[in-house]
Design a protein around this motif. Structure first.
Motif, PDB file in Angstrom:
ATOM      1  N   SER A  11     -18.717   8.499  -2.258  1.00  0.00           N
ATOM      2  CA  SER A  11     -18.076   8.444  -3.576  1.00  0.00           C
ATOM      3  C   SER A  11     -17.151   9.634  -3.837  1.00  0.00           C
ATOM      4  O   SER A  11     -16.198   9.517  -4.607  1.00  0.00           O
ATOM      5  N   SER A  12     -17.414  10.774  -3.213  1.00  0.00           N
ATOM      6  CA  SER A  12     -16.587  11.953  -3.479  1.00  0.00           C
ATOM      7  C   SER A  12     -15.253  11.940  -2.736  1.00  0.00           C
ATOM      8  O   SER A  12     -14.342  12.688  -3.095  1.00  0.00           O
ATOM      9  N   THR A  13     -15.127  11.106  -1.708  1.00  0.00           N
ATOM     10  CA  THR A  13     -13.910  11.125  -0.882  1.00  0.00           C
ATOM     11  C   THR A  13     -13.229   9.761  -0.754  1.00  0.00           C
ATOM     12  O   THR A  13     -12.081   9.692  -0.321  1.00  0.00           O
ATOM     13  N   LEU A  14     -13.924   8.694  -1.101  1.00  0.00           N
ATOM     14  CA  LEU A  14     -13.408   7.345  -0.820  1.00  0.00           C
ATOM     15  C   LEU A  14     -12.107   7.060  -1.559  1.00  0.00           C
ATOM     16  O   LEU A  14     -11.180   6.468  -0.989  1.00  0.00           O
ATOM     17  N   ASP A  15     -12.007   7.458  -2.810  1.00  0.00           N
ATOM     18  CA  ASP A  15     -10.790   7.175  -3.582  1.00  0.00           C
ATOM     19  C   ASP A  15      -9.568   7.790  -2.913  1.00  0.00           C
ATOM     20  O   ASP A  15      -8.526   7.144  -2.782  1.00  0.00           O
ATOM     21  N   ALA A  16      -9.686   9.041  -2.470  1.00  0.00           N
ATOM     22  CA  ALA A  16      -8.551   9.709  -1.816  1.00  0.00           C
ATOM     23  C   ALA A  16      -8.195   9.026  -0.502  1.00  0.00           C
ATOM     24  O   ALA A  16      -7.012   8.896  -0.156  1.00  0.00           O
ATOM     25  N   ALA A  17      -9.208   8.572   0.237  1.00  0.00           N
ATOM     26  CA  ALA A  17      -8.950   7.886   1.505  1.00  0.00           C
ATOM     27  C   ALA A  17      -8.174   6.592   1.263  1.00  0.00           C
ATOM     28  O   ALA A  17      -7.189   6.308   1.949  1.00  0.00           O
ATOM     29  N   ILE A  18      -8.618   5.809   0.285  1.00  0.00           N
ATOM     30  CA  ILE A  18      -7.934   4.544  -0.024  1.00  0.00           C
ATOM     31  C   ILE A  18      -6.519   4.819  -0.529  1.00  0.00           C
ATOM     32  O   ILE A  18      -5.557   4.131  -0.159  1.00  0.00           O
ATOM     33  N   ARG A  19      -6.377   5.836  -1.359  1.00  0.00           N
ATOM     34  CA  ARG A  19      -5.068   6.171  -1.916  1.00  0.00           C
ATOM     35  C   ARG A  19      -4.073   6.519  -0.804  1.00  0.00           C
ATOM     36  O   ARG A  19      -2.883   6.194  -0.888  1.00  0.00           O
ATOM     37  N   SER A  20      -4.558   7.170   0.256  1.00  0.00           N
ATOM     38  CA  SER A  20      -3.660   7.547   1.352  1.00  0.00           C
ATOM     39  C   SER A  20      -3.182   6.327   2.132  1.00  0.00           C
ATOM     40  O   SER A  20      -2.105   6.349   2.726  1.00  0.00           O
ATOM     41  N   ILE A  21      -3.972   5.268   2.131  1.00  0.00           N
ATOM     42  CA  ILE A  21      -3.545   4.018   2.766  1.00  0.00           C
ATOM     43  C   ILE A  21      -2.571   3.271   1.859  1.00  0.00           C
ATOM     44  O   ILE A  21      -1.524   2.785   2.300  1.00  0.00           O
TER      45      ILE A  21
END
Length: 204
Positions: A11-21
């Motif tokens: 939960s702490s990193t998933l949003d940023a990972a998806i945003r980069s895609i």
């Protein structure tokens, strides 16, 4: 391009990972978010993204371990090319387009990765071997790819039936590449195509 992104309590990193895609200039992708037995808010984050972008799909089938999750993603993928991504890392702009061009220029090649950069708890730049021969020499000692930076031809996976083996815990990608490379050439695109987060919960 089908991007496989398994997640477990990210939960702490998933949003940023998806945003980069989502920020990639190459628009012809689908993102498969595979829930790997998460118990935190990761699933809610993935669900919110799937509602906002029709290219993003949340897969909630029961999975135990990353190999199972990746095989579930392969089952649902529809793209002619499979790309990988982890839930705690970042995708630099231009990676998908560069790998797609590389695959189009080299039809005999079935796997390509990229260089990668470490960030957060450790920093550094890792240069991967470029050509098929150098990659095979590296495979004698360890992986020649950053596992989550690869792009693979889906046709080879379908024709051979090769899947990730859950018996190889923490080495499922390396073992997968050693079998798949029997069916074509492999290599790496000379670019920074992946940002690898180093933190206390990192497996590698």
């Amino acid at each position: 391009v089908s991007v496989l992104l398994p997640f477990h309590n990210s939960s702490s990193t998933l949003d940023a990972a998806i945003r980069s895609i989502a920020g990639q200039s190459f628009p012809e992708w689908e993102l498969l978010l595979i829930n790997n037995a998460s118990t935190d808010e990761s699933s809610s984050i993935a669900h919110d993204w799937s509602r906002r972008d029709p290219r993003i799909h949340l897969i909630e089938e029961p999975t135990i371990g990353i190999a199972h999750a990746l095989n579930t993603g392969l089952k649902h993928a529809t793209g002619s090319l499979i790309a990988r991504m982890d839930a705690d890392d970042l995708l630099p702009e231009g990676r998908l387009r560069a790998q797609l061009s590389w695959m189009a220029e080299h039809p005999a090649r079935i796997i390509c990765g990229t260089d990668y950069e470490l960030f957060e708890a450790a920093t550094g730049y890792v240069r991967t071997p470029r050509i098929d021969k150098a990659c095979r020499q590296r495979l004698l000692l360890g992986s020649c790819h950053c596992g989550a930076s690869v792009m693979i031809r889906r046709s080879v996976i379908e024709e051979t039936g090769i899947r990730f083996d859950p018996a190889f815990v923490h080495a499922e990608d390396y073992e997968f590449f050693t079998r798949l490379c029997a069916y074509g050439e492999i290599g790496n695109v000379p670019m920074l195509g992946y940002r690898y987060r180093i933190h206390a919960k990192s497996v590698s």
